[in-house]
Design a protein around this motif. Structure first.
Motif, PDB file in Angstrom:
ATOM      1  N   SER A  12      -5.071   4.715  -9.028  1.00 57.71           N
ATOM      2  CA  SER A  12      -6.194   4.589  -8.087  1.00 57.71           C
ATOM      3  C   SER A  12      -6.862   3.237  -8.295  1.00 57.71           C
ATOM      4  O   SER A  12      -7.071   2.825  -9.437  1.00 57.71           O
ATOM      5  N   GLU A  15     -10.799  -0.437  -2.986  1.00 55.25           N
ATOM      6  CA  GLU A  15     -10.432  -1.263  -1.841  1.00 55.25           C
ATOM      7  C   GLU A  15     -10.723  -2.729  -2.160  1.00 55.25           C
ATOM      8  O   GLU A  15     -11.729  -3.054  -2.813  1.00 55.25           O
ATOM      9  N   SER A  82      -6.136  -4.869  -1.496  1.00 60.92           N
ATOM     10  CA  SER A  82      -5.671  -3.548  -1.074  1.00 60.92           C
ATOM     11  C   SER A  82      -6.577  -2.951   0.008  1.00 60.92           C
ATOM     12  O   SER A  82      -7.793  -3.171   0.032  1.00 60.92           O
ATOM     13  N   ASP A  86      -3.159   1.429   2.632  1.00 64.89           N
ATOM     14  CA  ASP A  86      -2.102   1.294   1.630  1.00 64.89           C
ATOM     15  C   ASP A  86      -1.919   2.586   0.833  1.00 64.89           C
ATOM     16  O   ASP A  86      -0.968   2.714   0.067  1.00 64.89           O
ATOM     17  N   THR A  87      -2.840   3.526   0.994  1.00 65.82           N
ATOM     18  CA  THR A  87      -2.722   4.809   0.294  1.00 65.82           C
ATOM     19  C   THR A  87      -1.425   5.501   0.709  1.00 65.82           C
ATOM     20  O   THR A  87      -1.186   5.738   1.897  1.00 65.82           O
ATOM     21  N   ILE A 113      -6.119   4.287  -2.624  1.00 69.87           N
ATOM     22  CA  ILE A 113      -7.065   3.187  -2.448  1.00 69.87           C
ATOM     23  C   ILE A 113      -8.422   3.815  -2.134  1.00 69.87           C
ATOM     24  O   ILE A 113      -8.568   4.532  -1.141  1.00 69.87           O
TER      25      ILE A 113
END
Lengths: 115, 115
Positions: A12, A15, A82, A86-87, A113
């Motif tokens: 994790s 952002e 990120s 992008d997750t 993210i």
């Protein structure tokens, strides 16, 4: 037999931060291709970036770049700046170059993210 | 079509039932692959077609699994006498010419649950 290992089951990051996903592989082949695929919840695998093993220059695609260390058999993916989109699950993959063969995938890293 | 289409998206089967999973590759794509993705794992190769010829079926886990592509376009993966360990997402992918560095286009898969 070729194997692909992703040692980070889950990660994790906030952002806009940069994150690096690790991948190592084992092969006796000298010529091969390496890939990173993204799998969002829709399940559709999407090619993120690919690298030809005989090329020393690391591949780059916009915010995505790789650090390819052939001697160490390492192929990490760096995601810069990120974004929430992008997750996804990210899979590292390997394919021998000199024969028509299938792509071998690692077990994946689940990337979150955080806003 | 615009992308690789798989149907059904979800399939629930009772143990012992036969199932058929369909893949419509991108029009004109020569190569077609089937992968099995168990929960929390990376995709594992099942079989590969070039046009109507099945060139590699080494990944099919047992003789209960059968794949065909009779006219070199649509492919069907059939599983006979389903068992609980067959529960997985079945992904189909196609590429234009089947070259070693060709980009693979994936469908969204069929999630099979065997009860």
């Amino acid at each position: 037999a070729q194997t692909v290992t992703q040692s980070q089951p889950e990660m994790s990051v906030q952002e806009a931060e940069t994150v690096t996903l690790s991948c190592t592989y084992d092969t006796s082949e000298n010529n091969y291709y390496l890939f990173w695929y993204k799998q969002p919840p829709s399940r559709q695998m999407i090619l993120v970036i690919r690298q030809e093993a005989y090329k020393q220059q690391n591949a780059t695609e916009n915010r995505f770049s790789v650090n390819f260390q052939k001697a160490a058999k390492s192929f990490s993916l760096k995601i810069s700046d990120s974004q929430l989109g992008d997750t996804a699950m990210y899979f590292c993959a390997f394919m021998p170059r000199d024969r028509d063969d299938k792509i071998i995938f690692g077990k994946g890293t689940r990337l979150h993210i955080l806003p | 079509g615009a992308g690789v289409s798989q149907s059904p998206r979800y399939k629930v089967a009772k143990r012992g039932q036969d199932v058929a999973l369909r893949c419509d590759p991108i029009s004109g794509h020569v190569s077609l692959f089937w992968y099995q993705q168990a929960l929390g794992q990376g995709p594992e190769f099942l079989t590969y077609f070039q046009n109507e010829a099945q060139l590699d079926k080494s990944g099919l886990p047992s003789d209960r699994f059968f794949a065909e592509r009779p006219e070199g376009s649509v492919s069907t993966l059939k599983i006979q006498r389903t068992q609980q360990e067959d529960s997985a997402v079945y992904l189909c992918a196609s590429s234009l010419l089947g070259g070693l560095f060709e980009k693979l286009f994936f469908g969204s898969g069929t999630q099979l649950s065997v009860l």
